[in-house]
Motif scaffolding. Sequence first.
Motif, short mmCIF file in Angstrom:
data_model
loop_
_atom_site.label_atom_id
_atom_site.label_comp_id
_atom_site.label_asym_id
_atom_site.label_seq_id
_atom_site.Cartn_x
_atom_site.Cartn_y
_atom_site.Cartn_z
N TRP A 24 14.34 90.38 17.86
CA TRP A 24 12.53 90.31 17.94
C TRP A 24 12.27 91.01 19.57
N HIS A 25 13.10 90.65 20.41
CA HIS A 25 12.94 90.95 21.83
C HIS A 25 14.06 91.87 22.42
N ASN A 26 14.85 92.33 21.48
CA ASN A 26 16.07 93.22 21.89
C ASN A 26 17.06 92.19 22.89
N GLU A 27 17.09 91.01 22.34
CA GLU A 27 17.83 90.12 23.44
C GLU A 27 19.44 90.14 23.19
N ASN A 28 19.76 90.80 22.06
CA ASN A 28 21.26 90.83 21.73
C ASN A 28 21.76 92.24 21.60
N ASN A 29 22.92 92.25 22.25
CA ASN A 29 23.72 93.64 22.51
C ASN A 29 24.91 93.76 21.54
N HIS A 30 25.25 95.01 21.01
CA HIS A 30 26.24 95.12 20.16
C HIS A 30 27.07 96.38 20.43
N ILE A 31 28.49 96.29 20.57
CA ILE A 31 29.05 97.63 20.90
C ILE A 31 29.81 98.09 19.62
N ILE A 32 29.64 99.16 18.99
CA ILE A 32 30.62 99.63 18.13
C ILE A 32 31.24 100.84 18.69
N GLU A 33 32.65 100.50 18.61
CA GLU A 33 33.60 101.66 19.14
C GLU A 33 34.62 101.91 18.16
N TYR A 34 35.03 103.48 18.07
CA TYR A 34 36.08 104.01 17.24
C TYR A 34 36.89 104.94 18.18
N SER A 35 37.79 104.82 18.15
CA SER A 35 38.79 105.44 18.98
C SER A 35 40.22 105.89 18.20
N LEU A 36 40.75 107.09 18.75
CA LEU A 36 41.80 107.52 18.05
C LEU A 36 42.89 107.93 19.20
N LYS A 37 44.07 107.60 19.06
CA LYS A 37 45.25 107.80 19.95
C LYS A 37 46.24 108.72 19.11
N LEU A 38 46.32 110.16 19.24
CA LEU A 38 46.81 110.72 18.18
C LEU A 38 48.13 111.53 19.20
N ASP A 39 49.57 111.38 18.49
CA ASP A 39 50.52 112.20 19.08
C ASP A 39 50.35 113.67 18.70
N SER A 40 49.89 113.99 17.65
CA SER A 40 49.71 115.55 17.36
C SER A 40 48.37 115.53 17.11
N ASN A 41 47.45 116.20 17.82
CA ASN A 41 46.07 116.94 17.47
C ASN A 41 46.12 117.43 16.04
N PRO A 42 46.76 118.50 16.17
CA PRO A 42 46.95 119.38 14.82
C PRO A 42 47.15 118.71 13.64
N GLU A 43 48.22 117.83 13.69
CA GLU A 43 48.57 117.16 12.49
C GLU A 43 47.56 116.03 12.09
N PHE A 44 47.04 115.47 12.89
CA PHE A 44 46.00 114.38 12.75
C PHE A 44 44.54 115.22 11.80
N THR A 45 44.33 116.20 12.47
CA THR A 45 43.37 117.25 11.87
C THR A 45 43.60 117.58 10.37
N SER A 46 44.85 118.09 10.43
CA SER A 46 45.31 118.43 9.28
C SER A 46 45.18 117.35 8.22
N SER A 47 45.40 116.01 8.49
CA SER A 47 45.50 114.89 7.45
C SER A 47 44.08 114.71 7.26
N VAL A 48 43.19 114.89 7.98
CA VAL A 48 41.71 114.67 7.47
C VAL A 48 41.41 115.83 6.71
N LEU A 49 41.85 117.10 6.88
CA LEU A 49 41.59 118.18 5.94
C LEU A 49 42.06 117.92 4.67
N VAL A 50 43.24 117.25 4.32
CA VAL A 50 43.90 117.33 3.07
C VAL A 50 43.02 116.04 2.47
#
Lengths: 328, 328
Positions: A261-287
Motif C-alpha cells: 500500500w505504501h510501496n514498502e516491499n521490493n522485488h527483484i525478477i532476474e532472467y539470465s543466459l550464459k551461452l557457449d554459442s550465441n547462434p546455436e541458442f538463437t537457433s534453438s529458440v527459432l525451432v
Amino acid sequence: MGIKVGILGYGNLGKGVECAINQNPDMELAAIFTRRNPESLTPKNKNVSVINIADINNWIDKIDVMILCGGSATDLPGQTPKFAKLFNVIDSFDTHAKIPEHFKNVDLAAKEGNKTAIISVGWDPGMFSLNRMYANAILPNGKDYTFWGKGVSQGHSDAIRRIKGVKDAKQYTIPVETALSKVRNGENPDLTTREKHTRECFVVLEPDADPAVVEHEIKTMPNYFADYDTTVHFISEEELIKKHSKIPHGGFVLRSGKTGWHNENNHIIEYSLKLDSNPEFTSSVLVAYARAAFRLNKEGATGCKTVFDIAPAYLSPKSGEELRAQML
Amino acid sequence: MGIKVGILGYGNLGKGVECAINQNPDMELAAIFTRRNPESLTPKNKNVSVINIADINNWIDKIDVMILCGGSATDLPGQTPKFAKLFNVIDSFDTHAKIPEHFKNVDLAAKEGNKTAIISVGWDPGMFSLNRMYANAILPNGKDYTFWGKGVSQGHSDAIRRIKGVKDAKQYTIPVETALSKVRNGENPDLTTREKHTRECFVVLEPDADPAVVEHEIKTMPNYFADYDTTVHFISEEELIKKHSKIPHGGFVLRSGKTGWHNENNHIIEYSLKLDSNPEFTSSVLVAYARAAFRLNKEGATGCKTVFDIAPAYLSPKSGEELRAQML
C-alpha cells in the motif's frame, strides 16, 4: 511423420537450426535452401536436399515451416514478407527500431497467403523481450535493467577490423559486476553507459602497424568504444584462433519493483543466459517457435506474430495434460 | 471504466491483491467478499464494499473477474469450480499433485457458465513453471534445477509450532550456494535433498520447555527436517516479532542444456526471484492474469487455462503496437 522444416540460408544460424531440429523428434529437416551453388554446401546431415533458392516454389507443399536464417540488415526485410506469402515462416529480425515496419510488411504478406509468420525470435529480441514484458505486467511500479555479456559482439569486432593496420579482432562485451550487484540489491541505480559495460578487445596487427595508434583509434571510436572503459590486448593470429574462435554470449534482464500500500516491499525478477554459442541458442529458440507457427496455422491463425502473441504451450512437444502434470 | 475485480478472501493474499489493483490504472476493485462478518474487515481502500459470501450472487453482473484468495488445502478445491460457473476466476492452487483433478473440475464448471478460469497462478506454480517450460522447449537436451529461498516456509514454520513446548517459530529455507554454483558452471550435478537446501529455524519456547528436546524433535522430524542440515536458534518473542515478521521468499529455476551436432556447447538459462513479500508478489501475478482472463473471455474463450495457455501480451495493459515498439 514430423513437422517438415526448411532452412533458408546456411550460415552459423542455419547450421544451428540443423543441429536443433536433430534434438526434436517431432520435427524433420526437409531441405536447405541457399543462394549459393547447392553443391558448395556440406550439411552435417548427409541425406538432406540442398536446393537453390530459385527452385523454392517447387517446395511449397513439402515444407510446413520455413526458418529464415539470413541477416537483419539486408536479407530479412525483403525475404520475410516475400516468403510469408508461400510458407509459415520464422525469422530473427533484430533491428529493434525497424520492428514495427517489418511487422506490418510481414503481416500483410502472411495474411495474403493464409500463413503464420513469427518475427524477431531469438533471445534479444526474443526471450529477453518476453521476460521484460512479463516482469512489467507483474510489477507495474518498477525499473528495467538489461546487461549483455560476457560475450562476443560481432558489430564491435567488425568495427575494429575496419581500422587500418588490424588484421583480425574479437571484442567481448562485459557487464560490470558492481552495477549488477546494485540492481540485485534493490538500489535502483541510474547507470551511465560506462557504468554498465566494459569492452575487451583482442587484436591481431598487420606487420607494420603501430599498436599505440591502433589502440588510440579503438578507444576513441564514437558510439562503439568512446563511451566505455575499453581494454585492448595485442595477440598473435594463432592465439586469436586458439582462444577466441567460439561465439559465446548472454546477459541479464532484471526488473526491480515495489508492491504494498505504501510501496514498502521490493522485488527483484532476474532472467539470465550464459551461452557457449550465441547462434546455436538463437537457433534453438527459432525451432521451438517453428513448432508454434505450424500449430497456430493448423488452427487457422494467420498473419504476423511475435513472442508476445504466442501462448507458451505451443512451443512444447508435450500435450496440455503432460505439461500440467509434469511442469506446472 | 476499468476492469471490475472482486476479491474473495481477505487474508495476506487478498490484501496483496488489493494493493496490486491500486497499481494498475486499468483495473478497479469492485468488492471484497468474505465468510466473516463484513464489519470485522477494515480494507486499506476505505470506500470498497465488503460483502458476505452468502450475497455473492447479487454481484454477478458487477464483477468482470473474481480473484480467489483462499488456501489450496480446503478452500480452492470447492470454491474455484463453484464460482467458475458464475464469474471469470483466477486462483493460486498450488497442490502440485492435485492440479490435473482441479483443472478438470474447474474446466467443466467454467464451460458450463461460459466463463474463463485460470488456475495455479503465482510464482511456483506460475512464473517458475513458465520458465521451466520455455527452457525445456528451447533446450530439449538438458537438466532442470529448482532452488527455493532464501525465504519463509509457512508449512515448515507450522510444523515447528505444533511441537510441544514451542510458542512460536519461523523457518527459512536457504539454497546451498555451492550447489547453485555447480549448476551455473554447467557441471550438471546430481544433487541430494541435503545438498540443495539448508533450513534455519528461529524458535520461541514456552517457559518450561527443554531446548535440547525441542531441537532434537525439529532436526529429526521426517519429511520436514530429517533430510536437511538444520540450524535451530532459540530467541525471545520480542526478537521474533522484530526481526522475523516479514514473509520474504524467492528462488531459482535453472536449465542447463547442450546444443551442437556433438552436444559440444552448453547453455544456462536462469530465472530468479528475490521477494520481500511472498503474498504481495503472488498477488501481483494474480492481478496480471485477471486482466488476461477478462480479455480472453471477451474474445469468447471459455474453460480452464493455466499460465501455459495464455499468450504473454494478454497480461499487459499495453497494446500490441506499444509492446512491439517498446519492449521487443
